[in-house]
Motif scaffolding. Structure first.
Motif, PDB file in Angstrom:
ATOM      1  N   PHE A  84       0.823  -1.206   0.000  1.00 17.47           N
ATOM      2  CA  PHE A  84       0.000   0.000   0.000  1.00 17.47           C
ATOM      3  C   PHE A  84       0.856   1.255   0.000  1.00 17.47           C
ATOM      4  N   VAL A  85       1.872   1.289   0.845  1.00 21.55           N
ATOM      5  CA  VAL A  85       2.737   2.464   0.902  1.00 21.55           C
ATOM      6  C   VAL A  85       3.444   2.672  -0.436  1.00 21.55           C
ATOM      7  N   ALA A  86       3.855   1.574  -1.077  1.00 27.26           N
ATOM      8  CA  ALA A  86       4.506   1.689  -2.391  1.00 27.26           C
ATOM      9  C   ALA A  86       3.537   2.241  -3.422  1.00 27.26           C
ATOM     10  N   ARG A  87       2.276   1.774  -3.393  1.00 26.94           N
ATOM     11  CA  ARG A  87       1.278   2.286  -4.342  1.00 26.94           C
ATOM     12  C   ARG A  87       0.954   3.749  -4.050  1.00 26.94           C
ATOM     13  N   LEU A  88       0.869   4.084  -2.764  1.00 28.67           N
ATOM     14  CA  LEU A  88       0.611   5.472  -2.393  1.00 28.67           C
ATOM     15  C   LEU A  88       1.771   6.363  -2.838  1.00 28.67           C
ATOM     16  N   ASP A  89       2.994   5.886  -2.647  1.00 27.61           N
ATOM     17  CA  ASP A  89       4.163   6.642  -3.081  1.00 27.61           C
ATOM     18  C   ASP A  89       4.145   6.826  -4.595  1.00 27.61           C
ATOM     19  N   GLN A  90       3.644   5.819  -5.292  1.00 27.81           N
ATOM     20  CA  GLN A  90       3.568   5.886  -6.755  1.00 27.81           C
ATOM     21  C   GLN A  90       2.619   6.988  -7.217  1.00 27.81           C
ATOM     22  N   ILE A  91       1.447   7.108  -6.585  1.00 27.69           N
ATOM     23  CA  ILE A  91       0.512   8.145  -7.022  1.00 27.69           C
ATOM     24  C   ILE A  91       0.968   9.531  -6.552  1.00 27.69           C
ATOM     25  N   VAL A  92       1.735   9.571  -5.458  1.00 28.14           N
ATOM     26  CA  VAL A  92       2.323  10.844  -5.023  1.00 28.14           C
ATOM     27  C   VAL A  92       3.290  11.349  -6.080  1.00 28.14           C
ATOM     28  N   LEU A  95       7.151  -0.874  -8.304  1.00 29.72           N
ATOM     29  CA  LEU A  95       8.043   0.022  -7.578  1.00 29.72           C
ATOM     30  C   LEU A  95       8.155   1.326  -8.355  1.00 29.72           C
ATOM     31  N   PRO A  96       8.017   2.468  -7.702  1.00 29.92           N
ATOM     32  CA  PRO A  96       8.040   3.755  -8.410  1.00 29.92           C
ATOM     33  C   PRO A  96       9.413   4.089  -8.966  1.00 29.92           C
ATOM     34  N   LEU A  97       9.423   4.827 -10.070  1.00 30.20           N
ATOM     35  CA  LEU A  97      10.668   5.307 -10.660  1.00 30.20           C
ATOM     36  C   LEU A  97      11.165   6.528  -9.906  1.00 30.20           C
ATOM     37  N   MET A  98      12.477   6.691  -9.872  1.00 30.45           N
ATOM     38  CA  MET A  98      13.045   7.915  -9.335  1.00 30.45           C
ATOM     39  C   MET A  98      12.549   9.085 -10.176  1.00 30.45           C
ATOM     40  N   PRO A  99      12.241  10.225  -9.572  1.00 26.20           N
ATOM     41  CA  PRO A  99      11.794  11.383 -10.348  1.00 26.20           C
ATOM     42  C   PRO A  99      12.781  11.728 -11.454  1.00 26.20           C
ATOM     43  N   GLY A 100      12.241  11.977 -12.654  1.00 29.23           N
ATOM     44  CA  GLY A 100      13.092  12.320 -13.789  1.00 29.23           C
ATOM     45  C   GLY A 100      13.608  11.133 -14.557  1.00 29.23           C
ATOM     46  N   HIS A 101      13.231   9.912 -14.132  1.00 28.69           N
ATOM     47  CA  HIS A 101      13.726   8.712 -14.811  1.00 28.69           C
ATOM     48  C   HIS A 101      12.607   7.948 -15.498  1.00 28.69           C
ATOM     49  N   ASP A 102      11.609   8.705 -15.974  1.00 26.94           N
ATOM     50  CA  ASP A 102      10.520   8.116 -16.735  1.00 26.94           C
ATOM     51  C   ASP A 102      10.717   8.335 -18.224  1.00 26.94           C
ATOM     52  N   ASP A 158      13.008 -12.136   0.159  1.00 26.85           N
ATOM     53  CA  ASP A 158      14.013 -13.190   0.356  1.00 26.85           C
ATOM     54  C   ASP A 158      15.429 -12.628   0.359  1.00 26.85           C
ATOM     55  N   ASN A 159      15.614 -11.500  -0.323  1.00 28.62           N
ATOM     56  CA  ASN A 159      16.934 -10.878  -0.388  1.00 28.62           C
ATOM     57  C   ASN A 159      17.084  -9.717   0.596  1.00 28.62           C
ATOM     58  N   GLY A 160      16.149  -9.650   1.540  1.00 33.04           N
ATOM     59  CA  GLY A 160      16.253  -8.647   2.598  1.00 33.04           C
ATOM     60  C   GLY A 160      15.979  -7.226   2.152  1.00 33.04           C
ATOM     61  N   LEU A 161      15.214  -7.058   1.074  1.00 32.09           N
ATOM     62  CA  LEU A 161      14.930  -5.727   0.548  1.00 32.09           C
ATOM     63  C   LEU A 161      13.511  -5.312   0.917  1.00 32.09           C
ATOM     64  N   ASP A 162      13.382  -4.105   1.443  1.00 27.16           N
ATOM     65  CA  ASP A 162      12.096  -3.574   1.895  1.00 27.16           C
ATOM     66  C   ASP A 162      11.419  -2.843   0.742  1.00 27.16           C
ATOM     67  N   ILE A 163      10.278  -3.359   0.307  1.00 28.58           N
ATOM     68  CA  ILE A 163       9.584  -2.806  -0.856  1.00 28.58           C
ATOM     69  C   ILE A 163       9.197  -1.345  -0.658  1.00 28.58           C
ATOM     70  N   THR A 164       8.996  -0.939   0.586  1.00 30.66           N
ATOM     71  CA  THR A 164       8.535   0.422   0.848  1.00 30.66           C
ATOM     72  C   THR A 164       9.629   1.472   0.664  1.00 30.66           C
ATOM     73  N   SER A 165      10.887   1.061   0.598  1.00 25.61           N
ATOM     74  CA  SER A 165      11.975   2.043   0.487  1.00 25.61           C
ATOM     75  C   SER A 165      12.727   1.951  -0.836  1.00 25.61           C
ATOM     76  N   LEU A 166      12.220   1.144  -1.780  1.00 24.34           N
ATOM     77  CA  LEU A 166      12.927   0.938  -3.049  1.00 24.34           C
ATOM     78  C   LEU A 166      12.369   1.819  -4.155  1.00 24.34           C
ATOM     79  N   LYS A 167      13.272   2.334  -4.971  1.00 24.33           N
ATOM     80  CA  LYS A 167      12.891   3.066  -6.173  1.00 24.33           C
ATOM     81  C   LYS A 167      13.732   2.552  -7.342  1.00 24.33           C
ATOM     82  N   VAL A 168      13.139   2.641  -8.530  1.00 23.76           N
ATOM     83  CA  VAL A 168      13.784   2.160  -9.748  1.00 23.76           C
ATOM     84  C   VAL A 168      14.431   3.328 -10.477  1.00 23.76           C
TER      85      VAL A 168
END
Length: 237
Positions: free
Chosen positions: A31-39, A110-117, A141-151
């Motif tokens: 949810f936080v990732a989707r919310l971050d995406q629309i932000v 996962l949202p893109l970094m601003p300017g990388h679309d 499984d690789n210890g990565l938190d989906i809420t703090s990742l950006k592409v």
């Protein structure tokens, strides 16, 4: 005297059922990732909050993991032009007319970094490219938190041959503590740079480009602005 159980008004029973169906799922941090995406798509938290008619502090609370009410979910979905079921639970397509995900899919956007679309080859903006799908089970499984990742798409050859132009990288925006020899995304006066950091004496940080044609620079640790650490790379062979 036998007390009779008071039955719920059918209208309120229906609303209660809808509320339960729209319960926000925090099981995978989606949810936080989707919310971050629309932000990001709205151009920032203040713009989305204003359009949805909620307070910026309230939106910040939801971005930090707070659970919104049904009324707020509806307002956010309407303001962003997305389906409420997608926003609340990640179910179905993001917008009406979009292709929905596969049933039972473990993919999360996962949202893109601003300017990388922008297209990696043409450099032209892609208004419909605001996020990229990854398997959240693989991330966990690789210890990565989906809420703090950006592409992010790599631009230029500064980190070649490790990271080449057009490669895709994941940035962990919560990992800002410098670990010697790791690659980080830096904000240098508004310019985003990928550099390998080394800690030197006197609280100094040396930022190195893997490509020897690009110069290194040294800054005081208090002056360097770290956006996050590169935790994954993908490329076309």
């Amino acid at each position: 005297m036998i007390a009779k159980k008071k039955e719920m008004d059918p209208k309120y029973a229906r609303l209660a059922g809808e509320d339960a169906a729209l319960a926000v799922s925090h099981a995978d941090g989606g949810f936080v990732a989707r919310l971050d995406q629309i932000v990001e798509a709205a151009g920032g938290a203040s713009g989305l909050a204003r359009k949805a008619g909620i307070s910026p502090s309230g939106l910040s609370r939801y971005l930090a993991g707070g659970e919104p009410s049904r009324r707020v979910l509806v307002a956010l979905a309407d303001a962003a032009g997305v389906r409420i079921d997608w926003l609340a639970r990640g179910v179905g397509a993001m917008r009406d007319g979009d292709t929905p995900p596969l049933p039972g899919s473990t993919l999360r956007l996962l949202p893109l970094m601003p300017g990388h679309d922008r297209h990696p080859k043409t450099g032209k903006p892609q208004s419909d490219f605001t996020a990229q799908a990854f398997c959240y089970k693989w991330l966990n499984d690789n210890g990565l938190d989906i809420t703090s990742l950006k592409v992010m798409t790599v631009r230029g050859d500064g980190m070649a041959p490790t990271l080449c132009n057009g490669d895709t990288v994941l940035i962990d925006t919560q990992d800002r503590d410098i670990e010697d020899g790791r690659i980080y995304l830096l904000n240098e006066s508004g310019n985003m740079l990928l550099r390998r950091l080394h800690v030197e004496a006197g609280n100094r940080i040396r930022a190195l480009a893997d490509n020897p044609q690009h110069h290194a620079f040294v800054q005081d640790a208090t002056e360097i602005e770290i956006v996050g650490r590169v935790v994954w790379r993908g490329s076309v062979l």
